[in-house]
Motif scaffolding. Sequence first.
Motif, PDB file in Angstrom:
ATOM      1  N   GLY A  30     -46.994 -11.736  80.559  1.00 26.31           N
ATOM      2  CA  GLY A  30     -45.508 -11.563  79.751  1.00 26.31           C
ATOM      3  C   GLY A  30     -44.738 -10.493  80.031  1.00 26.31           C
ATOM      4  O   GLY A  30     -44.024  -9.900  80.735  1.00 26.31           O
ATOM      5  N   ILE A  31     -45.291  -9.469  78.571  1.00 25.42           N
ATOM      6  CA  ILE A  31     -45.131  -7.890  78.232  1.00 25.42           C
ATOM      7  C   ILE A  31     -44.660  -7.291  79.914  1.00 25.42           C
ATOM      8  O   ILE A  31     -43.605  -6.302  79.854  1.00 25.42           O
ATOM      9  N   ALA A  32     -45.714  -7.116  80.635  1.00 25.01           N
ATOM     10  CA  ALA A  32     -46.139  -6.193  81.544  1.00 25.01           C
ATOM     11  C   ALA A  32     -45.166  -6.781  82.961  1.00 25.01           C
ATOM     12  O   ALA A  32     -45.464  -6.366  83.712  1.00 25.01           O
ATOM     13  N   ALA A  64     -50.854 -12.675  78.049  1.00 18.06           N
ATOM     14  CA  ALA A  64     -50.086 -11.540  76.943  1.00 18.06           C
ATOM     15  C   ALA A  64     -49.887 -11.008  78.074  1.00 18.06           C
ATOM     16  O   ALA A  64     -48.500 -10.547  78.572  1.00 18.06           O
ATOM     17  N   PRO A  77     -41.047 -15.701  73.563  1.00 20.39           N
ATOM     18  CA  PRO A  77     -41.176 -14.287  74.241  1.00 20.39           C
ATOM     19  C   PRO A  77     -42.472 -14.075  73.276  1.00 20.39           C
ATOM     20  O   PRO A  77     -42.567 -13.898  72.195  1.00 20.39           O
ATOM     21  N   PRO A  78     -43.048 -12.412  73.973  1.00 16.96           N
ATOM     22  CA  PRO A  78     -42.366 -12.146  75.030  1.00 16.96           C
ATOM     23  C   PRO A  78     -44.123 -12.757  75.654  1.00 16.96           C
ATOM     24  O   PRO A  78     -44.497 -11.223  76.275  1.00 16.96           O
ATOM     25  N   LEU A  79     -44.854 -13.955  75.726  1.00 15.69           N
ATOM     26  CA  LEU A  79     -45.634 -14.184  76.366  1.00 15.69           C
ATOM     27  C   LEU A  79     -45.861 -15.042  78.070  1.00 15.69           C
ATOM     28  O   LEU A  79     -44.204 -14.727  77.921  1.00 15.69           O
ATOM     29  N   PHE A  91     -40.464  -3.688  79.280  1.00 10.05           N
ATOM     30  CA  PHE A  91     -40.990  -4.466  77.987  1.00 10.05           C
ATOM     31  C   PHE A  91     -40.559  -5.766  79.253  1.00 10.05           C
ATOM     32  O   PHE A  91     -39.654  -5.820  79.578  1.00 10.05           O
ATOM     33  N   LEU A  92     -41.334  -6.273  78.913  1.00  8.76           N
ATOM     34  CA  LEU A  92     -40.572  -7.836  79.527  1.00  8.76           C
ATOM     35  C   LEU A  92     -40.263  -8.338  80.987  1.00  8.76           C
ATOM     36  O   LEU A  92     -40.892  -7.110  81.730  1.00  8.76           O
ATOM     37  N   THR A 149     -32.910  -8.650  74.606  1.00 11.85           N
ATOM     38  CA  THR A 149     -34.067  -7.590  73.588  1.00 11.85           C
ATOM     39  C   THR A 149     -33.388  -8.295  71.844  1.00 11.85           C
ATOM     40  O   THR A 149     -34.441  -8.895  71.523  1.00 11.85           O
TER      41      THR A 149
END
Lengths: 857, 504
Positions: B480-482, B477, B394-396, A67-68, A133
């Motif tokens: 950010g997320i990936a 998105a 977050p999480p952008l 994630f992120l 997190t």
Amino acid sequence: MPSPMTALVLALVGLPFAGAALVGVVGGAGRQRDALVVAASSATLVAAVALVPVASGVYPLHVSVPFLLAEATLTLDLFAHLLTVVVAFVWTCCAVHSLDYLRDDDDSSRFHVTALATLGATMGVVLAGDLVTLFLAFELMGLLAYLFVVHKRTGKAERAAAKYLVLTIASGFLLLAGVLLTFHIGGGDSLAPVPFQEDTSALRWLAAALLVLGFGVKAGMLPVHIWLPDAHSVAPSPASALLSGVLIKTGAYGILRTLYMLLVPAEGIDLSVDPSAAAGLVLLVVGLTGAIAGVAIALAQDDMKRMLAYSSISQIGFVIAGLGAAAYLTGDRSAAYGLSGSLYHIVNHALYKAALFLGAGAVLKNAGTTELRRLGGLWRSMPKTLTVMVVATAGITGLPLLNGFVSKSLLHHAVEAAEPVRLLGAIGPFEAAFVLAGGGTVAVLAKLLWMTFGGPANAGLKKVADASPRMLAGMVALSAAMLAIGWAPLVLLHSTITPAVQGFGLDPSVLVSYRQFTWEHAGFSLLALAMGAAIFALDARVDVSRARVPRWASIDYWYDRSIEAGLQVASLAGTRYEAHIVSTSRAIRSASASASLMRLRWRRARQRAIATIVEGSPDRHAAIVFQHISDVLEDDRVATVEHAVAHAEERQREAPACPGRGCDEYIDAVRDIVDYTAWRVRNDRIATATRMVRSDPERSLEAVEIALREAGDRTRETIIAAVHDLALRRMAGENVIPHMSTLVVRILHSEDFAGNIARTMPPGWHTQGPLGPSPTVQPDTSPSASPLPRTLGAWITDIVQLVVAAFTRERTDWGEDRPEQERIVTLRRVSNAVTRDLDLALSIMLVVLLAVLLAAR
Amino acid sequence: MSVHSNSLLSPALWAVLLPLAAACLSLLYGRLPRRGRFLLLGTAPVASALFAAILVRGVLAGSSHEIRLVRLMPDVYLSLRVDAAGALFGLSVAVLWSFIFVFSVGYLRDDRYAGRYHTFSMLCLAGLMGVAYAGDLITFLAFYELFSIMSYALIVHEGTSSAIAAARKYIVYIAAGGSLLVMGGALAFSASGAADFAAGGVLGPGTPPTTATGAALLLIAGFGVKAALFPLHGWVADAHPAAPAPFSAALSGVMVAAGTFGIVRVVYEVVGARWLAVLAIDRGLAAVAAFTAISAAVVAIKQDDLKRRLAYSTVSQMAYITLGASLLAPGPLTGALVHITNHASMKGCLFLCAGLLARNAGITRVSQMGGIARRFPVTMAAFTLSALALIGIPPLAGFVSKWVLGYGMLDAGAGGYLVVLLGGAALAAVYLLPVVRIAYLGEPSEEREGSLAPARPGNEAAPSMLAPIVALTAITALLGIAAFADGSALSLARLAAESLAGSR
């Protein structure tokens, strides 16, 4: 393939979000949606409970998902597990309650979606296995809760929500800074203590301060609690229950994690200041101050929900004081009292404060208000609600046989052990504050219950129904949980909290031998009760809620002032800056005006040059005549502009076309448009005159003057009449260039300057020049020239004539019915402008390059 | 580094040439069939994006290549070269341009001069792709001037007096900046004798310090005009509101960023980090950037014109990139490079939303936006998400930039700039969130409600205008997320920063 445990842990976070999405899709306000809402939250509860047998013995359980920036880690340990169960339980109760509470609310679906999504985020906070997190989930939770606060969308709600958002985002940035710093000093990948390093202790302190402050905002810690009373009282009651019961507790949880991560004492490193003890002392003082201030302000409130909100500030003060005591006492056996008391209190407060807010919600729903002055005597009509609230009150005040008793006793031990000085032999200042805050809690709740349910019924509240079964169900379930914990408090303590305390590195021996009911505990409980009764009695005589405190004494006042001041500074900066920008624009504009003057001269010179190439240079006499004619026409043009502007100013005085500042803009627009139009007309006239001068210089000056006399005034009137409308259009931002062109064409057609002149000139003169309306290529008639140059010369003449004709067509045959033409002209104008600017940049470049090359030689 | 034997096979060349071809084609705009012309012209940005993606794959696989196109003078070529930074920038440009093109089809449907718009827009795209893949300073400047000057026609497009004034201002600034660039470029060239970009800079240790100072200052100031560094940013706030919305999205998203991209090239590959550190220009640049970031954000707060507010926001965000580039360490440079991409996506989307509101509802001011979200739900949802992303929630995407920048700053020993980074982000919340609040919770004005058709699914806007907005939001998105993924913008930026700043 994920193991069942992993899947269950992920489900704890994933189920609520999936539920939120489903509810959002189903929408509406039907049974289907209601069932979904309950199903999603109770499924989460079931998942949390189902994990109990699966996970026991394998704690801590790590799950990570990409994630992120890298991955999100979830860690299920014993205490996190307990919290997930409590959170899901409270959430389910509130969800059931909210179905009826929001029955008549148009936006109920939005509420349910928000609630479920927030549940998922809260689970994320509780389960977070690393600092990023934790931060992400915490931010998400805080932002989603904004929708709770703003839900009712009244002015009050919006103000409270704005304040909430400002503080949430500000705290988010404090947290982000703290998280970054923690990573910098080598931690954050897990929530384990960060090993001490030389020369990073200042950064460590900074990180800890930022994190504690950031989490403290959400927790409602004393100096940064200001959003809490407003937000909790305007949110719908089930949301207040969640905010107060669960969300602020996550802030306390964050503080706990920070303390453990950054400030546990270093082994083997000798520090002059024990960070844990110092921070603990600060938190102890902050917590106890909050505990007392919370109840003191709560007593002065006249609204049930505001009272409960301030009571939450007081209760979170207890929790923070417990954490502080634990940190302060690190190394001492009694530290376990502080931590266990705080953890236990987090669980307990979630249950009874949720029940109290749901009770307040039932009162609001059925009696229509939560203002204490308008309530009273509801014991007759709402007995079931009263029962639940009495149980919750018994819990929060710490009466024996209820859940608050054990956590308060534990906290009491911790505060007692942390006492730095002892006055009067036995009781020190901390302990005194603790007992006083306990007494205050009793008084607040007693006042709340008495003014709502006690006494004679207020007029208008005679026929109030009790809470509906679904609303009651949530409250009863919470009360049942309280009674169960109160009946066997040591089960929870020994099964979960003691191991959790051990997990945080404290010696749990005092807890193992802890005895729930001693006369000392009961004595303090009774003391608090007695003090509460005394305060309540005193409050009934001197109505504290009437007390007037100066405005500057409240933190709110300073918050508002600082926001206002900030906005004012921004506005001032903006205005100043814009003024500056405008002045630079003016400078550029005047520079470009003079540039365009030069361009005009250059164009005239070029036209003259073309005419000279095509027809040979005019003789001296013709040139003088031409100059005269130009002057006459230029004078006419200037006069037209002046007339139009004067006319516009007069019109402006009589009937302003625009108010205030726009007037200058209007005059400017008029001037620009007339300038352009008159210029085009004059050019056309000059073109006509050029032809004439060449054919007959003697009579042309007179002919022009006659023609001007005949057509000039009418043209001027036409322009002035048309310009007003164009100026208004231009001010509205419309592109008026095509309209201006149309106007010019119309004028040229109607005034027929050439025709007027023709009447005074010999017939056929206008066909002699190359600039006639229909350019015809004339065969060269000179026989003396040799064939080759003659052909070449004819070719060149032809080409030049065609070019000139193409240029002049813009002026001469522009029909209104030919938009294509117009587009070409506009395009050409733009490309001309572009080329010109290219010329500029290129020529600068060339000059510089040349200079450099020369210098390099 | 390999020199391609057959330069015609290079995707980089085609990524530049196709838009040029499309520009020629769009001269015939009026004569092409109505549907076919969009497909024809749209091929250019999409194909450029595909070529850019191929180049990105190549860079990730470790290959890089260089081609020489035209010999201008002895030792001076127009040459293209693909490295990680260029590949990332090129892909951002081409992808954003594809969406902007789709949007402009709807936006300019009733515009009689759409052909002109597309011609110049394709010329700009060609210039930007050339900037991304330029292999030496001369090529870089040539393409840079190409798109800078072609932008003039796009800013002036609407022909209103404010547009003419804004475009005039723009061209004055840009021409001045261009001449500074040429002077600086000439100085650098005369001192080093080679114009190719090279990691560590081309100025040798023996260069006279005055020459190095002059070259560095002139080049940075020249690019600073485009990058909107204080005090050279005067054109930004006027040009954005005046330009047609799709072009203001491009202007803010990638054109201003091209200036910062130029600064990155100058700092690391022309003058070189070592020289900058010796001359202490890096500290000055960082201080200027920090001041710009905060002051522009403060000025943005009280702007009522939505596009103007967003334009100041761009000034502030671009200053982060310059700040990250000026710290001379791989960490902050990674943040700066990834922020170019992220910002293109976020700000592009915000400007497209503003354009949609302006075109379909006539709304250009924040104060007119009361309750507009009920009428334009999809648009405002996209706007909200992009605004949150820009703030750094977050999480952008914006969070990733802020995190990497902040982390890098601490690593580079410049933790003090964290205050600027987070303070600027907090100010972004102050100037963007009220827009969202007014749109969702404000009271709609009577007269507007009367003039607009009631909200129904499907009548919000043409699909060609909504689709790019939604797609850009999704990309925001995803960025950010990936961000963790291999081949994400972040991984590419890491690679680029490593090769630019790692070997000093």
